[in-house]
Every structure is written in structure tokens, then in C-alpha cells.
Motif scaffolding. Structure first.
Motif: not given
Length: 181
Positions: A12-19
Motif C-alpha cells: 500500500x505504501x508503495x502504491x500510494x508513493x507511486x501515485x
């Protein structure tokens, strides 16, 4: 069970930071979002018992490469305040690509067994470095040398060095429109 929860938190952290990197208007904010993304990837590597890759992820990508990116942004003065459009065609396509990737990831997670396998063989730093930097002569490999990975390692260093020199030369280039005093 704990590893599965940690995996979903890191994902989730990875996806949010990518967004956040995708919609970032300021280059420094984008670079910090990319650092957070790399750190969460290092956490995922640690979860799959690949501590060596996790440490390399932090040292090389979150540390050295991001320091180089921030340095280039500062040298080129790319962090000056500019007005960027909030969303254009490329941004909309990127958002659609991120959503498609998220759907693929959810489908893969739904169909995979995420149980820990404690009997798997863990690599050591010595074994990985012996394979990466093997210079023994073997037939059938790249230029008669063992895996040839050390050549790729040196080539990557050369590319990073040439990118840094190019950025400095671009920053030092004189503006033909301005007269010197």
C-alpha cells in the motif's frame, strides 16, 4: 500471518508513493515520493528473506541514485516554481495504466499462496558477490568471462558518471539571450 500483513502495508505504501510521484508538481516532492517507494520495496525484499537485496535497494536506489537525482535537480535549477497542468492526456493514460497494474496485482495476490517457506535456501553475501564478480574464464559466457555481471556493474557506474557530467555541462552552458557584464 504477520508477514502477510506487513506485505500488504508495504504494498500500500508503495502504491500510494507511486501515485504521489505521478501527480507531484514539484520535482523535489516527486523525488521524496520515489525514495519512499524504494524504501517500501526494500521492506518487501526483507519480507521474502532477501536481506541483501533489501540493503542494496536502500543503499543504491534510495540513497545514491536519489541523491544524484536531487543533485541534478538542484544544479539545473529544476525545482523553481512553475505552473504545470494538473492533468493532461499523458497523465490520464498514466492513471489508467496504474489502475490496470493495480487490478493485475490484485488478481495475482488473489491467486497466489503467500505462505512463508522457511526451508528455502537463503543466499549469502559471499555467494552473491562470487557470482556477480566472477572473472574466471569460461567458455560459452559473455566474452569468455564468468557471468559478465561485473562488466554491467562497471557500465552502470560509467553511465551514472556521464549523466552527472552532462548535467553539470548543461547547467554551466551560457544563455545566448543574456548579455554578460
Amino acid at each position: 500471518m504477520f508477514a502477510t500483513i506487513c506485505f500488504f502495508v508495504f504494498a500500500a505504501i508503495c502504491a500510494i508513493s507511486a501515485f504521489a510521484l505521478l501527480v507531484s508538481k514539484h520535482p523535489i516532492n516527486g523525488a521524496m515520493a520515489l525514495v519512499l517507494n524504494m524504501l517500501s520495496l526494500a521492506g518487501i525484499y526483507a519480507l521474502v528473506h532477501s536481506t541483501f537485496l533489501g540493503v542494496l535497494q536502500i543503499l543504491v536506489y534510495a540513497g545514491a541514485v536519489m541523491m544524484l537525482i536531487v543533485f541534478v535537480i538542484m544544479v539545473l535549477n529544476g525545482a523553481k516554481d512553475t505552473k504545470l497542468p494538473r492533468m493532461d492526456k499523458l497523465g490520464a493514460c498514466s492513471v489508467l495504466a496504474v489502475i490496470a497494474g493495480a487490478l493485475l496485482l490484485i488478481g495475482a495476490i488473489y491467486n497466489v499462496d503467500l505462505q512463508e517457506n522457511v526451508s528455502s535456501i537463503n543466499g549469502s553475501v559471499a555467494a552473491v558477490s562470487e557470482h556477480l564478480f566472477d572473472t574466471s574464464s569460461r567458455s560459452g559466457t559473455l566474452m569468455g568471462v564468468g557471468g559478465g555481471y561485473f562488466i554491467l556493474f562497471e557500465l552502470t557506474g560509467f553511465i551514472l558518471l556521464s549523466a552527472m557530467v552532462s548535467a553539470v555541462l548543461l547547467a554551466k552552458r551560457k544563455n545566448p539571450g543574456k548579455d554578460e557584464h
